[in-house]
Design a protein around this motif. Structure first.
Motif, PDB file in Angstrom:
ATOM      1  N   PRO A 108       0.980  -1.252   0.075  1.00  0.00           N
ATOM      2  CA  PRO A 108       0.101  -0.139   0.118  1.00  0.00           C
ATOM      3  C   PRO A 108       0.770   1.167   0.140  1.00  0.00           C
ATOM      4  CG  PRO A 108      -0.815  -1.596   1.732  1.00  0.00           C
ATOM      5  CD  PRO A 108       0.487  -2.163   1.034  1.00  0.00           C
ATOM      6  N   THR A 109       0.546   2.162  -0.889  1.00  0.00           N
ATOM      7  CA  THR A 109       1.283   3.202  -0.908  1.00  0.00           C
ATOM      8  C   THR A 109       0.301   4.656  -0.955  1.00  0.00           C
ATOM      9  OG1 THR A 109       2.722   2.144  -2.531  1.00  0.00           O
ATOM     10  CG2 THR A 109       3.081   4.497  -2.633  1.00  0.00           C
ATOM     11  N   VAL A 110       0.842   5.400  -0.205  1.00  0.00           N
ATOM     12  CA  VAL A 110       0.173   6.820   0.103  1.00  0.00           C
ATOM     13  C   VAL A 110       1.175   8.030  -0.149  1.00  0.00           C
ATOM     14  CG1 VAL A 110      -1.119   8.312   1.723  1.00  0.00           C
ATOM     15  CG2 VAL A 110      -1.199   5.748   1.864  1.00  0.00           C
ATOM     16  N   PHE A 111       0.854   8.805  -1.239  1.00  0.00           N
ATOM     17  CA  PHE A 111       1.528  10.260  -1.343  1.00  0.00           C
ATOM     18  C   PHE A 111       0.824  11.140  -0.697  1.00  0.00           C
ATOM     19  CE2 PHE A 111       2.249   7.440  -5.132  1.00  0.00           C
ATOM     20  CZ  PHE A 111       3.838   7.690  -5.186  1.00  0.00           C
ATOM     21  N   HIS A 129       2.188   9.036  -8.453  1.00  0.00           N
ATOM     22  CA  HIS A 129       0.768   8.378  -8.137  1.00  0.00           C
ATOM     23  C   HIS A 129       0.120   7.741  -9.414  1.00  0.00           C
ATOM     24  CE1 HIS A 129      -3.322   8.040  -6.685  1.00  0.00           C
ATOM     25  NE2 HIS A 129      -3.657   8.926  -7.413  1.00  0.00           N
ATOM     26  N   SER A 130       0.380   8.637 -10.357  1.00  0.00           N
ATOM     27  CA  SER A 130      -0.567   8.081 -11.532  1.00  0.00           C
ATOM     28  C   SER A 130       0.167   6.758 -12.217  1.00  0.00           C
ATOM     29  CB  SER A 130      -0.223   9.196 -12.791  1.00  0.00           C
ATOM     30  OG  SER A 130       1.091   9.494 -13.239  1.00  0.00           O
ATOM     31  N   LEU A 131       1.556   6.601 -11.615  1.00  0.00           N
ATOM     32  CA  LEU A 131       2.122   5.397 -12.303  1.00  0.00           C
ATOM     33  C   LEU A 131       1.975   4.241 -11.367  1.00  0.00           C
ATOM     34  CD1 LEU A 131       5.523   6.980 -13.186  1.00  0.00           C
ATOM     35  CD2 LEU A 131       3.395   6.281 -14.816  1.00  0.00           C
ATOM     36  N   ILE A 132       1.459   4.497 -10.153  1.00  0.00           N
ATOM     37  CA  ILE A 132       1.127   3.213  -8.990  1.00  0.00           C
ATOM     38  C   ILE A 132      -0.379   3.051  -8.924  1.00  0.00           C
ATOM     39  CG2 ILE A 132       1.598   2.302  -7.031  1.00  0.00           C
ATOM     40  CD1 ILE A 132       4.275   4.152  -6.680  1.00  0.00           C
ATOM     41  N   ARG A 136      -2.624   5.695  -3.120  1.00  0.00           N
ATOM     42  CA  ARG A 136      -3.491   6.887  -2.882  1.00  0.00           C
ATOM     43  C   ARG A 136      -2.876   8.101  -2.617  1.00  0.00           C
ATOM     44  NH1 ARG A 136      -4.559   4.930   2.623  1.00  0.00           N
ATOM     45  NH2 ARG A 136      -4.391   6.976   3.222  1.00  0.00           N
ATOM     46  N   PHE A 137      -3.513   9.234  -2.976  1.00  0.00           N
ATOM     47  CA  PHE A 137      -2.807  10.677  -3.080  1.00  0.00           C
ATOM     48  C   PHE A 137      -3.903  11.431  -2.211  1.00  0.00           C
ATOM     49  CE2 PHE A 137      -2.392  14.761  -4.662  1.00  0.00           C
ATOM     50  CZ  PHE A 137      -0.991  15.100  -4.756  1.00  0.00           C
ATOM     51  N   LEU A 155       0.016  13.070   8.525  1.00  0.00           N
ATOM     52  CA  LEU A 155       0.857  11.922   8.310  1.00  0.00           C
ATOM     53  C   LEU A 155       0.501  10.594   9.213  1.00  0.00           C
ATOM     54  CD1 LEU A 155       3.509  10.551   7.043  1.00  0.00           C
ATOM     55  CD2 LEU A 155       4.820  11.659   8.503  1.00  0.00           C
ATOM     56  N   ILE A 156       0.107  11.094  10.301  1.00  0.00           N
ATOM     57  CA  ILE A 156      -0.401   9.991  11.275  1.00  0.00           C
ATOM     58  C   ILE A 156      -1.560   9.455  10.746  1.00  0.00           C
ATOM     59  CG2 ILE A 156      -1.104   9.650  13.664  1.00  0.00           C
ATOM     60  CD1 ILE A 156       0.882  11.743  14.445  1.00  0.00           C
ATOM     61  N   ARG A 157      -2.398  10.359  10.378  1.00  0.00           N
ATOM     62  CA  ARG A 157      -3.805   9.934   9.824  1.00  0.00           C
ATOM     63  C   ARG A 157      -3.671   9.100   8.351  1.00  0.00           C
ATOM     64  NH1 ARG A 157      -6.510  14.607  10.065  1.00  0.00           N
ATOM     65  NH2 ARG A 157      -5.638  15.345   8.189  1.00  0.00           N
ATOM     66  N   ALA A 158      -2.522   9.512   7.766  1.00  0.00           N
ATOM     67  CA  ALA A 158      -2.412   8.651   6.471  1.00  0.00           C
ATOM     68  C   ALA A 158      -1.608   7.289   6.676  1.00  0.00           C
ATOM     69  CB  ALA A 158      -1.394   9.547   5.332  1.00  0.00           C
ATOM     70  N   LEU A 159      -0.857   7.161   7.902  1.00  0.00           N
ATOM     71  CA  LEU A 159      -0.479   5.948   8.260  1.00  0.00           C
ATOM     72  C   LEU A 159      -1.300   4.696   8.859  1.00  0.00           C
ATOM     73  CD1 LEU A 159       3.128   7.311   9.531  1.00  0.00           C
ATOM     74  CD2 LEU A 159       2.649   6.113   7.381  1.00  0.00           C
ATOM     75  N   ARG A 160      -2.376   5.524   9.276  1.00  0.00           N
ATOM     76  CA  ARG A 160      -3.365   4.595  10.025  1.00  0.00           C
ATOM     77  C   ARG A 160      -4.225   3.986   8.786  1.00  0.00           C
ATOM     78  NH1 ARG A 160      -5.472   8.343  14.936  1.00  0.00           N
ATOM     79  NH2 ARG A 160      -3.524   8.044  16.124  1.00  0.00           N
TER      80      ARG A 160
END
Length: 160
Positions: A108-111, A129-132, A136-137, A155-160
């Motif tokens: 899982p990848t979040v930008f 992001h367009s290549l994966i 999520r962006f 950042l904390i919210r995105a990591l959860r």
């Protein structure tokens, strides 16, 4: 979070601060100068304090807020604690494409990126992001490159 991506197309870094672009250029063509820029030595000794005004307002606020100074100084000193050569090698590598880089990402990848980042413009994250396909962006409206220093909540919210 506000990360540079190897091989980012030139048009994605068009809004990058000129001084930061000069550092990337120096990393490739004048590594000793790039090291002095990073370390703030020689003619570059006042570079950090003299260049605050070229950064977006969000980053200026972080850079000039005394409560953030210890974290910023620690980050800066630890980044070059063993010498600046590793940082220079990293900066030089960003210019080169890494074939298969995006296809090999299966986690899982979040930008997460600030809309006003002048170090790594948000267009870099949008491109990656367009290549994966499974990524999520999330953008931090008004956030600069240092938005996490001022408020780590996104950042904390995105990591959860």
């Amino acid at each position: 979070a506000c990360a540079m991506i190897p091989g980012a197309p030139r048009d994605t870094v068009r809004r990058r601060i000129k001084l930061v672009s000069a550092l990337y250029f120096a990393a490739n063509w004048a590594p000793r100068m790039a090291g002095a820029m990073l370390a703030g030595t020689g003619v570059f000794s006042k570079l950090r304090s003299d260049s605050v005004s070229i950064w977006p307002a969000a980053d200026q606020a972080v850079m000039t807020d005394e409560s953030h100074r210890p974290a910023l100084q620690l980050d800066s000193s630890e980044g070059i604690a063993q010498g600046g050569s590793a940082a220079i090698v990293d900066l030089a590598r960003y210019r080169h494409e890494m074939p298969g880089l995006f296809q090999s990402i299966s986690v899982p990848t979040v930008f997460l990126h600030g809309t006003e980042d002048g170090n790594v413009p948000i267009e870099v994250a949008r491109w990656a992001h367009s290549l994966i396909s499974h990524s999520r962006f999330e953008e931090v409206s008004g956030g600069g490159h240092l938005f996490v220093v001022a408020d780590p909540t996104p950042l904390i919210r995105a990591l959860r």
